[in-house]
Design an enzyme around this catalytic site. Structure first.
Site, mmCIF file in Angstrom:
data_model
loop_
_atom_site.group_PDB
_atom_site.id
_atom_site.type_symbol
_atom_site.label_atom_id
_atom_site.label_comp_id
_atom_site.label_asym_id
_atom_site.label_seq_id
_atom_site.Cartn_x
_atom_site.Cartn_y
_atom_site.Cartn_z
ATOM 1 N N LYS A 25 16.409 -40.040 29.508
ATOM 2 C CA LYS A 25 15.785 -40.887 29.995
ATOM 3 C C LYS A 25 14.545 -39.985 29.254
ATOM 4 O O LYS A 25 12.753 -40.584 29.942
ATOM 5 C CB LYS A 25 15.756 -40.383 31.686
ATOM 6 C CG LYS A 25 16.474 -40.621 32.497
ATOM 7 C CD LYS A 25 16.320 -41.509 34.154
ATOM 8 C CE LYS A 25 17.842 -42.348 34.212
ATOM 9 N NZ LYS A 25 17.648 -43.118 34.189
ATOM 10 N N VAL A 34 0.924 -1.265 -0.068
ATOM 11 C CA VAL A 34 -0.222 -0.030 -0.264
ATOM 12 C C VAL A 34 0.733 0.875 -0.509
ATOM 13 O O VAL A 34 0.809 2.442 -0.829
ATOM 14 C CB VAL A 34 -0.889 -0.095 1.207
ATOM 15 C CG1 VAL A 34 -1.189 1.011 1.660
ATOM 16 C CG2 VAL A 34 -2.209 -1.207 0.990
ATOM 17 N N MET A 83 2.682 -28.465 11.471
ATOM 18 C CA MET A 83 2.302 -28.073 10.062
ATOM 19 C C MET A 83 2.880 -28.391 9.513
ATOM 20 O O MET A 83 4.527 -28.297 9.218
ATOM 21 C CB MET A 83 1.582 -27.022 10.270
ATOM 22 C CG MET A 83 0.492 -26.919 10.781
ATOM 23 S SD MET A 83 -0.493 -25.619 10.407
ATOM 24 C CE MET A 83 -2.690 -26.143 11.085
ATOM 25 N N GLY A 84 3.176 -28.500 8.634
ATOM 26 C CA GLY A 84 4.266 -28.638 6.962
ATOM 27 C C GLY A 84 3.594 -28.843 5.559
ATOM 28 O O GLY A 84 3.918 -28.726 4.576
ATOM 29 N N ASP A 111 4.427 -23.049 5.349
ATOM 30 C CA ASP A 111 5.149 -23.912 5.186
ATOM 31 C C ASP A 111 6.000 -24.466 4.341
ATOM 32 O O ASP A 111 7.322 -25.212 4.462
ATOM 33 C CB ASP A 111 4.591 -24.759 4.269
ATOM 34 C CG ASP A 111 2.604 -25.013 5.195
ATOM 35 O OD1 ASP A 111 2.923 -24.887 5.883
ATOM 36 O OD2 ASP A 111 1.421 -25.628 4.134
ATOM 37 N N GLY A 142 -0.225 -19.096 -1.812
ATOM 38 C CA GLY A 142 0.648 -20.092 -1.355
ATOM 39 C C GLY A 142 0.743 -20.641 -3.202
ATOM 40 O O GLY A 142 -0.039 -20.033 -4.283
ATOM 41 N N ILE A 160 -1.762 -22.994 16.468
ATOM 42 C CA ILE A 160 -1.571 -22.192 17.004
ATOM 43 C C ILE A 160 -0.027 -22.265 16.706
ATOM 44 O O ILE A 160 0.183 -20.315 16.275
ATOM 45 C CB ILE A 160 -0.275 -23.015 18.215
ATOM 46 C CG1 ILE A 160 -2.043 -23.335 18.997
ATOM 47 C CG2 ILE A 160 -0.040 -22.544 18.943
ATOM 48 C CD1 ILE A 160 -1.912 -24.229 20.114
ATOM 49 N N GLU A 183 15.304 -35.656 19.434
ATOM 50 C CA GLU A 183 16.037 -36.788 18.953
ATOM 51 C C GLU A 183 15.290 -37.616 17.604
ATOM 52 O O GLU A 183 16.555 -38.221 17.377
ATOM 53 C CB GLU A 183 15.615 -38.272 20.225
ATOM 54 C CG GLU A 183 15.731 -37.502 21.400
ATOM 55 C CD GLU A 183 15.806 -36.570 22.043
ATOM 56 O OE1 GLU A 183 15.017 -35.962 22.091
ATOM 57 O OE2 GLU A 183 16.691 -35.700 22.863
HETATM 58 O O1 F6P Z 1 -0.741 -24.101 3.584
HETATM 59 C C1 F6P Z 1 -0.622 -23.797 5.519
HETATM 60 C C2 F6P Z 1 -1.015 -25.070 6.717
HETATM 61 O O2 F6P Z 1 -1.024 -23.956 7.684
HETATM 62 C C3 F6P Z 1 -0.466 -26.221 6.152
HETATM 63 O O3 F6P Z 1 0.644 -26.247 7.013
HETATM 64 C C4 F6P Z 1 -1.856 -26.986 7.097
HETATM 65 O O4 F6P Z 1 -1.634 -28.367 6.063
HETATM 66 C C5 F6P Z 1 -2.797 -26.562 6.599
HETATM 67 O O5 F6P Z 1 -2.528 -24.472 5.832
HETATM 68 C C6 F6P Z 1 -4.238 -26.490 7.254
HETATM 69 O O6 F6P Z 1 -5.208 -25.723 6.526
HETATM 70 P P1 F6P Z 1 -6.799 -25.546 7.172
HETATM 71 O O7 F6P Z 1 -6.561 -24.515 8.281
HETATM 72 O O8 F6P Z 1 -7.278 -25.135 5.704
HETATM 73 O O9 F6P Z 1 -7.127 -26.117 7.670
#
Ligand code: F6P
Length: 322
Positions: A215, A24, A170-171, A128, A102, A253, A188
């Site tokens: 442990k 902006v 996530m990922g 991600d 994305g 989160i 680990e």
């Molecule tokens: O692409 C970001 C992401 O948080 C991913 O890591 C996850 O698989 C997906 O979006 C979850 O999507 P939604 O919030 O639509 O459940």
């Protein structure tokens, strides 16, 4: 170029607001009008537009989420949906579009620009970090820092109870978040789709660790599209090695909260450069940063090519988790 539109689409990511703010301010400084398209492609189809001036983006650089809101729109993937969107864009006189999101967002962008003559520039915004054409995406740094804080806390309780924890991050079917969290959180073991590990191997490795005197242990698990995946692994492992095991799913989160300085700076850089890219006549590219330098990658490459995990980080993770 006189009037540009900007939207966020797909999963929100911390740093998107810094990006919007920079776009902006750059547009206004350059004498352009800029329109915010609310709720991603859904808002584009419905003509849910808002004029952006400096006051709209004031005091937003530190905010998580996206002030424009977002969506995952299946209607936009249809010709009819995009026709409605193009009608709104034409009526509003928008002659350039910035899409923050994305791979799904960029696919939508390519489809749209093939059906009208409005140039489109993409900005990689996803926690991600799985987008080809950039070393980092907006939101990744905030997400891993959030996950690390959680993993540190899990370690305290794992150690106190002598437990084995499976922490799922996530990922979206990739291990960028998981690998980075594994190294920074001193995990680990690491379970990621790019380097699958057999349950028996995992058990053997954990047993070795315990026999060396550990442990407690943390296994970082990358999410999959199989519901209950981490719980299934934890159950199988517990049955085989009889160690007190717990599962902690970090979930959404990781997507919220104030962006880190890195994400604010990256978002700002991408936002400013996307506007300038439109002004210079570029179309159908995604702004990125590779080895510290800003670059532009044709949109289709961002989903046709797969960004690999950093080989040095993979080696480092193995070395340090021994
Ligand atoms: O692409 C970001 C992401 O948080 C991913 O890591 C996850 O698989 C997906 O979006 C979850 O999507 P939604 O919030 O639509 O459940």
């Amino acid at each position: 170029m006189r009037k540009i539109g900007i939207l966020t689409s797909g999963g929100d990511a911390p740093g998107m607001n810094a990006c919007i703010r920079a776009a902006v301010r750059t547009a206004l400084t350059d004498g352009l009008e800029i329109i915010g398209i609310r709720r991603g492609f859904t808002g584009l189809i419905e003509g849910d537009f808002i004029g952006m001036d400096r006051s709209v983006v004031r005091n937003t650089v530190h905010l998580g989420g996206t002030i424009l809101e977002t969506s995952r729109s299946s209607e936009f993937m249809t010709t009819e949906g995009r026709r409605k969107a193009i009608d709104h864009l034409t009526r509003e006189g928008i002659d350039g579009l910035i899409l923050i999101g994305g791979n799904g967002t960029f696919r939508g962008g390519v489809a749209l620009s093939g059906e009208c003559d409005i140039p489109v520039i993409g900005i990689p915004g996803t926690i991600d970090n799985d987008i080809y054409g950039t070393d980092y995406t907006i939101g990744f740094d905030s997400a891993i820092n959030c996950a690390i804080q959680a993993i540190d806390r899990v370690r305290d309780t794992a150690q106190s109870h002598e437990r084995l924890f499976f922490v799922e991050v996530m990922g979206h079917e990739t291990g960028f978040i998981a690998l980075n969290c594994s190294i920074a959180g001193g995990a680990e073991e690491l379970l990621i789709p790019e380097d699958p590990m057999d349950i028996d191997d995992l058990c053997k490795r954990l047993q070795n660790s315990f026999s060396r005197g550990k442990k407690s242990a943390i296994v970082v698990v990358a999410e999959t599209d199989r519901p209950g995946w981490s719980f299934r692994i934890a159950k199988e492992v517990q049955e085989k090695i009889a160690y007190d095991s717990k599962v902690c799913i970090l979930g959404h989160i990781q997507r919220g909260g104030s962006p880190t300085a890195r994400d604010r700076i990256l978002g700002s850089l991408f936002g400013a450069r996307a506007v300038r890219a439109l002004e210079s006549g570029m179309n159908g590219v995604v702004v990125g940063v590779i080895h510290g330098l800003v670059c532009y990658t044709p949109m289709p490459e961002t989903w046709e090519k797969k960004k690999p995990l950093h080989a040095d980080l993979m080696d480092l993770n193995l070395l340090l988790s021994e």
